[in-house]
Design a protein around this motif. Sequence first.
Motif, short mmCIF file in Angstrom:
data_model
loop_
_atom_site.label_atom_id
_atom_site.label_comp_id
_atom_site.label_asym_id
_atom_site.label_seq_id
_atom_site.Cartn_x
_atom_site.Cartn_y
_atom_site.Cartn_z
N ASN A 2 0.83 -1.20 0.00
CA ASN A 2 0.00 0.00 0.00
C ASN A 2 0.88 1.26 0.00
O ASN A 2 2.09 1.21 0.23
CB ASN A 2 -1.00 0.00 1.17
CG ASN A 2 -0.33 0.04 2.53
OD1 ASN A 2 0.74 0.59 2.70
ND2 ASN A 2 -0.98 -0.57 3.52
N GLY A 3 0.25 2.39 -0.25
CA GLY A 3 0.99 3.64 -0.39
C GLY A 3 1.71 4.05 0.88
O GLY A 3 2.83 4.58 0.83
N PRO A 100 -9.64 13.27 -0.35
CA PRO A 100 -9.53 12.59 -1.65
C PRO A 100 -9.48 13.55 -2.84
O PRO A 100 -9.97 14.68 -2.76
CB PRO A 100 -10.79 11.72 -1.68
CG PRO A 100 -11.10 11.46 -0.25
CD PRO A 100 -10.74 12.72 0.47
N THR A 129 -0.97 10.98 -6.94
CA THR A 129 -2.31 10.43 -7.17
C THR A 129 -2.30 8.95 -7.51
O THR A 129 -3.37 8.37 -7.75
CB THR A 129 -3.01 11.20 -8.32
OG1 THR A 129 -2.21 11.10 -9.50
CG2 THR A 129 -3.21 12.66 -7.95
N ASN A 130 -1.12 8.33 -7.52
CA ASN A 130 -1.03 6.92 -7.89
C ASN A 130 0.07 6.26 -7.08
O ASN A 130 1.20 6.76 -7.03
CB ASN A 130 -0.74 6.80 -9.39
CG ASN A 130 -0.92 5.39 -9.91
OD1 ASN A 130 -0.51 4.41 -9.28
ND2 ASN A 130 -1.55 5.26 -11.08
N VAL A 131 -0.25 5.14 -6.44
CA VAL A 131 0.74 4.44 -5.60
C VAL A 131 1.96 4.05 -6.43
O VAL A 131 3.10 4.11 -5.93
CB VAL A 131 0.10 3.20 -4.94
CG1 VAL A 131 1.17 2.39 -4.19
CG2 VAL A 131 -1.00 3.63 -3.97
N ASN A 160 -6.58 8.58 0.26
CA ASN A 160 -6.79 7.24 -0.31
C ASN A 160 -5.48 6.57 -0.72
O ASN A 160 -5.38 5.34 -0.78
CB ASN A 160 -7.72 7.31 -1.51
CG ASN A 160 -7.32 8.38 -2.51
OD1 ASN A 160 -7.51 9.58 -2.24
ND2 ASN A 160 -6.79 7.97 -3.65
N ILE A 161 -4.45 7.36 -1.02
CA ILE A 161 -3.16 6.80 -1.46
C ILE A 161 -2.54 5.92 -0.38
O ILE A 161 -1.88 4.92 -0.68
CB ILE A 161 -2.20 7.94 -1.85
CG1 ILE A 161 -2.65 8.61 -3.14
CG2 ILE A 161 -0.77 7.45 -1.99
CD1 ILE A 161 -2.59 7.71 -4.37
N HIS A 163 -3.97 3.87 1.50
CA HIS A 163 -4.63 2.57 1.58
C HIS A 163 -4.56 1.78 0.27
O HIS A 163 -4.58 0.54 0.29
CB HIS A 163 -6.11 2.76 1.97
CG HIS A 163 -6.29 3.53 3.24
ND1 HIS A 163 -6.16 2.96 4.48
CD2 HIS A 163 -6.59 4.85 3.44
CE1 HIS A 163 -6.37 3.89 5.41
NE2 HIS A 163 -6.65 5.03 4.81
N GLU A 164 -4.52 2.46 -0.84
CA GLU A 164 -4.50 1.78 -2.13
C GLU A 164 -3.20 0.99 -2.32
O GLU A 164 -2.16 1.37 -1.77
CB GLU A 164 -4.69 2.80 -3.26
CG GLU A 164 -6.07 3.42 -3.27
CD GLU A 164 -6.22 4.52 -4.30
OE1 GLU A 164 -5.25 4.78 -5.06
OE2 GLU A 164 -7.30 5.16 -4.35
N GLU A 165 -3.27 -0.07 -3.11
CA GLU A 165 -2.12 -0.96 -3.27
C GLU A 165 -1.68 -1.03 -4.73
O GLU A 165 -2.47 -0.77 -5.65
CB GLU A 165 -2.46 -2.36 -2.77
CG GLU A 165 -2.75 -2.42 -1.28
CD GLU A 165 -2.99 -3.84 -0.79
OE1 GLU A 165 -3.09 -4.76 -1.65
OE2 GLU A 165 -3.06 -4.04 0.43
N ALA A 166 -0.43 -1.37 -4.92
CA ALA A 166 0.12 -1.57 -6.26
C ALA A 166 1.33 -2.48 -6.15
O ALA A 166 1.96 -2.58 -5.09
CB ALA A 166 0.50 -0.24 -6.90
#
Length: 569
Positions: A2-3, A100, A129-131, A160-161, A163-166
């Motif tokens: 996650n970020g 957000p 804006t993107n992990v 949100n970054i 929590h978001e994953e990549a």
Amino acid sequence: MNGARAILAMLELHGVRHVFGLPGETTIGWYKEWNKGSSIQYVLTRDERTASFAAEAYAKVTGRPCVLEAPSPGVTHCTPGIAEAYLSSVPVIYFSSDIPVNQDKKHGLTGIDQTALYASICKESFYLTNVKDIPFMLRRAFRVATSGRPAPVHIRVPINIFHEEAELTDLYAEPQYQQYPAHRPVADHAKIREAIQALLDAKKPLIVCGQGALISQASEVILALAERLQIPVATTTPGKGTVPETHPLALRVIGARGGMEYSNRYALEADTVFFIGSNTDSSSTNHWKLYGDPNSKTFLHLDIAEAHVGNNFPVKVGMVGDARASLSYMLELIEAEHGQVQRQPLDLTDIKQAALDAVFNSAIPMPPGTISPVKLSQVLDALLPPHAIVTAEPGVSAIYPSALLSVREAGRRYLTNYSMGALGYAVPAGIGAAYANDGPVISFTGDGSLAFVLGDFETIKRSGKNITVILTRNDTYGWIRGEAILLDGVDAPWATDFGAVDYVKVAEAFGFQTARITSDDQIEAVLRDAIEHEGASFIEVNVPSQDQVVPFVPPWVEAAKAKNLPHFK
């Protein structure tokens, strides 16, 4: 990944040890991941301004970019420290969390265009804006902050970054950007040769170092150049400590913020002035009057920032490059091409000591109930250990130590914020310096400034650090009062005086060891006890306001002479 974990991983890879900040709802996702484990210590402050000034001071002392973070509700509060860092060429990596993406357009609570807000006082302001962009963005942030003229970089992180994953395949750092300056370009070789010839032709040359010399860590090579050509070295107040001030060739501080009459006179009489890492601002040049008629002498200027070179004085030779690298090459050329040159040895010790003795022995009577700031500075100078750091506000709190304290070992041992000059600097800077350095920290503040930062007495106490806050108290915004009375002819300044506070009781409530100095014979024992105390100490000293006893500010001194007021020079 996650970020939140990606950001932590990239900071760890860049060798970050501390982050200064304050929590908020928009950053909880980061803390949640942080709490699972990280080698980075979070330094919790009680105000975002404090965190920003602490980060600026930490970066100054360590020579490494410092990380600052603030949540969206407090994002505007970091502007004083970021502005100071920007103008002082200090790299800070500033994360501000946010609501957000595009929710600010719906008038979401705490929403503001953070990117636009910080774009004018940072080298770059990113919107993350993107992990998947985190590794790239953080490498760029450290590279930009530490290269060329160092300065802050701002990174805006929507909630949100965290929590978001990549899937991240480029988690790596570029080691050279873990400290600054990351690159050391040498100035044009032909111009360096021109500058050498100008110095050799000079009858009374002077080197003037701004804080850019400290940023470049050029102390050793500047002293070598001074000794090789027997040229005195003066510093601006922010450049104080570039060379040991007890060295025979050290002229000490010049300018309008702590420059004494003897040092300013020497600058006026110099026929060739070599600026190193100085932006030749108003305070370091006494509003550009320090050197007299600029057409009557030769100016040389070396700086990493091309916009500074020749900005305020007509330069015969302007050089853009890193100070340490360029001066090292200059010394090589001197030995290779002018090895036969020998200069008559020069020793400024006697004129410096005579000027200091004249101040220390002046016996100017203090108004009833006040202590001489000169006596306070004199005693502290004798007691300070070499590894101590002094921080000072940009008012009377800084003027006396700027002139009278002696930095005996080159380096960032004296911190002021004379780039922007906002009140409320010394205490936060003391916190940052204490996390960056093992020695005791002395923070000189005034009562006008102390009101900005009293909440962070709790931070100092909680830290367990050896920090002594010295309050030079006169119950007024003394600098404004002095300016109004001495220069504007105002008899009763408007909106400068305020009510008395029992600051000792306040400090005791925070758990500080406290003392109040009321006579000269108490100074040494109280200062010694505070310096030796492994914890938070507070000392209150009533001092005269600047219109009662005038400090080392050239236009004020001239006014004091005309008005027959007591003054130091």
